[in-house]
Design a protein around this motif. Structure first.
Motif, short mmCIF file in Angstrom:
data_model
loop_
_atom_site.label_atom_id
_atom_site.label_comp_id
_atom_site.label_asym_id
_atom_site.label_seq_id
_atom_site.Cartn_x
_atom_site.Cartn_y
_atom_site.Cartn_z
N ASP A 87 0.83 -1.21 0.00
CA ASP A 87 0.00 0.00 0.00
C ASP A 87 0.86 1.26 0.00
OD1 ASP A 87 0.97 -0.14 2.55
OD2 ASP A 87 -0.99 -0.16 3.54
N GLU A 88 2.08 1.13 -0.50
CA GLU A 88 3.02 2.25 -0.63
C GLU A 88 3.96 1.91 -1.78
OE1 GLU A 88 6.49 2.14 2.28
OE2 GLU A 88 5.06 0.81 3.30
N PRO A 89 4.70 2.89 -2.28
CA PRO A 89 5.67 2.58 -3.33
C PRO A 89 6.68 1.54 -2.83
CG PRO A 89 5.36 4.94 -3.17
CD PRO A 89 4.65 4.33 -1.98
N GLU A 90 7.06 0.64 -3.71
CA GLU A 90 7.99 -0.41 -3.32
C GLU A 90 8.86 -0.79 -4.51
OE1 GLU A 90 6.40 -4.42 -2.62
OE2 GLU A 90 4.60 -3.84 -3.71
N ARG A 91 9.94 -1.49 -4.20
CA ARG A 91 10.71 -2.21 -5.20
C ARG A 91 10.62 -3.68 -4.80
NH1 ARG A 91 9.96 1.60 -7.62
NH2 ARG A 91 11.41 3.02 -8.60
N HIS A 114 22.93 -4.38 -3.34
CA HIS A 114 22.79 -3.47 -4.48
C HIS A 114 21.32 -3.08 -4.68
CE1 HIS A 114 23.96 -1.57 -8.24
NE2 HIS A 114 22.92 -2.16 -8.81
N ALA A 115 20.41 -4.05 -4.58
CA ALA A 115 18.98 -3.77 -4.73
C ALA A 115 18.52 -2.79 -3.65
CB ALA A 115 18.17 -5.06 -4.66
N ALA A 116 19.02 -2.95 -2.43
CA ALA A 116 18.67 -2.03 -1.35
C ALA A 116 19.17 -0.62 -1.67
CB ALA A 116 19.24 -2.52 -0.02
N GLU A 117 20.38 -0.52 -2.19
CA GLU A 117 20.94 0.80 -2.50
C GLU A 117 20.20 1.46 -3.66
OE1 GLU A 117 22.97 4.22 -2.18
OE2 GLU A 117 22.86 2.58 -0.73
N VAL A 118 19.87 0.70 -4.70
CA VAL A 118 19.11 1.24 -5.83
C VAL A 118 17.74 1.73 -5.34
CG1 VAL A 118 17.93 0.58 -7.98
CG2 VAL A 118 20.32 -0.10 -7.60
N LEU A 127 11.56 -2.46 0.29
CA LEU A 127 12.09 -3.46 -0.63
C LEU A 127 11.54 -4.80 -0.18
CD1 LEU A 127 14.06 -4.29 -2.92
CD2 LEU A 127 15.85 -4.47 -1.16
N ARG A 128 10.89 -5.52 -1.11
CA ARG A 128 10.31 -6.82 -0.75
C ARG A 128 10.78 -7.91 -1.70
NH1 ARG A 128 4.14 -7.31 0.18
NH2 ARG A 128 4.01 -6.56 -1.96
N VAL A 129 10.59 -9.12 -1.24
CA VAL A 129 10.94 -10.31 -2.01
C VAL A 129 10.06 -11.45 -1.52
CG1 VAL A 129 12.78 -11.05 -0.41
CG2 VAL A 129 12.89 -11.74 -2.83
N ASP A 130 9.82 -12.44 -2.36
CA ASP A 130 9.18 -13.65 -1.86
C ASP A 130 10.03 -14.83 -2.28
OD1 ASP A 130 7.76 -15.08 -4.32
OD2 ASP A 130 7.31 -12.95 -4.52
N CYS A 131 9.88 -15.92 -1.53
CA CYS A 131 10.69 -17.09 -1.82
C CYS A 131 10.01 -18.36 -1.34
CB CYS A 131 12.06 -16.97 -1.14
SG CYS A 131 12.02 -17.06 0.66
N TYR A 132 10.59 -19.47 -1.73
CA TYR A 132 10.15 -20.78 -1.28
C TYR A 132 10.41 -20.90 0.21
CZ TYR A 132 9.97 -25.87 -0.94
OH TYR A 132 9.68 -27.16 -0.59
N ALA A 133 9.40 -21.34 0.95
CA ALA A 133 9.52 -21.41 2.41
C ALA A 133 9.44 -22.83 2.95
CB ALA A 133 8.44 -20.54 3.05
N ARG A 168 12.22 -5.33 3.71
CA ARG A 168 13.34 -4.62 4.32
C ARG A 168 13.12 -3.12 4.10
NH1 ARG A 168 19.69 -5.01 2.48
NH2 ARG A 168 20.39 -3.29 3.80
N ARG A 169 13.25 -2.36 5.16
CA ARG A 169 13.20 -0.90 5.04
C ARG A 169 14.59 -0.40 4.73
NH1 ARG A 169 8.25 1.20 4.21
NH2 ARG A 169 6.76 -0.08 5.34
#
Length: 171
Positions: A87-91, A114-118, A127-133, A168-169
């Motif tokens: 509900d906010e801008p994200e990468r 690098h993704a965090a810095e960009v 910054l978000r990601v999803d993965c196999y859990a 991650r913020r």
């Protein structure tokens, strides 16, 4: 050993797919076939189309170890179609994979940094990601080690693939 990161392009799609094939072979050698199956992904036209879509809509990055491509991720502004956007801008990080010959060299962690810095440079906090859990949870632990916090679990597809969203913020 030197890790450098370059911006990729659609020309890197075969390289990216090759890294997934390397990861699948490694997972199979570990007896872990639930994440991506037991067969190479490169012959699967739906997988190739998915990679081409993420790469064309986002920005791919390639980590190189001493000039040799070792890992990749693609950064975009939204999650995949199976998840709701924030509900906010994200990468959002997609397609993180590595050539398993470089396991333990830090290329994946360098790409996440690098993704965090960009993301930070774009003035975006999330910054978000999803993965196999499933299985042993090592993939979730990898993201946690790199500053991400689990936010929501989900299941995907007819196989009820277990997934985890992490955030991650960066501001």
């Amino acid at each position: 050993m030197t890790i450098s990161i370059r911006e990729g392009s659609l020309d890197d799609v075969p390289l990216i797919i090759g890294m997934f094939d390397s990861s699948v072979a490694w997972l199979v050698s570990q007896g872990r076939t639930r994440q991506w199956g037991s067969e190479p992904l490169s012959p699967n036209p739906k997988f190739v189309e998915m990679v081409e879509g993420y790469v064309s809509r986002g920005t791919p990055y390639i980590a190189e170890v001493d000039g040799v491509p070792a890992a990749t991720l693609t950064l975009s502004s939204a999650p995949g179609p199976y998840l709701e956007p924030a509900d906010e801008p994200e990468r959002y990080i997609h397609l993180l994979a590595s050539d398993r010959r470089f396991k333990g060299h830090g290329a994946g962690a360098a790409l996440l940094a690098h993704a965090a810095e960009v993301t930070r440079q774009a003035g975006i906090s999330l910054l978000r990601v999803d993965c196999y859990a499933g299985d042993d949870g090592k993939l979730v632990a990898f993201y946690e080690k790199n500053g991400f916090i689990p936010t929501e679990s989900f299941t995907h597809g007819p196989e009820a693939w277990p997934g985890q969203v992490l955030a991650r913020r960066v501001l």
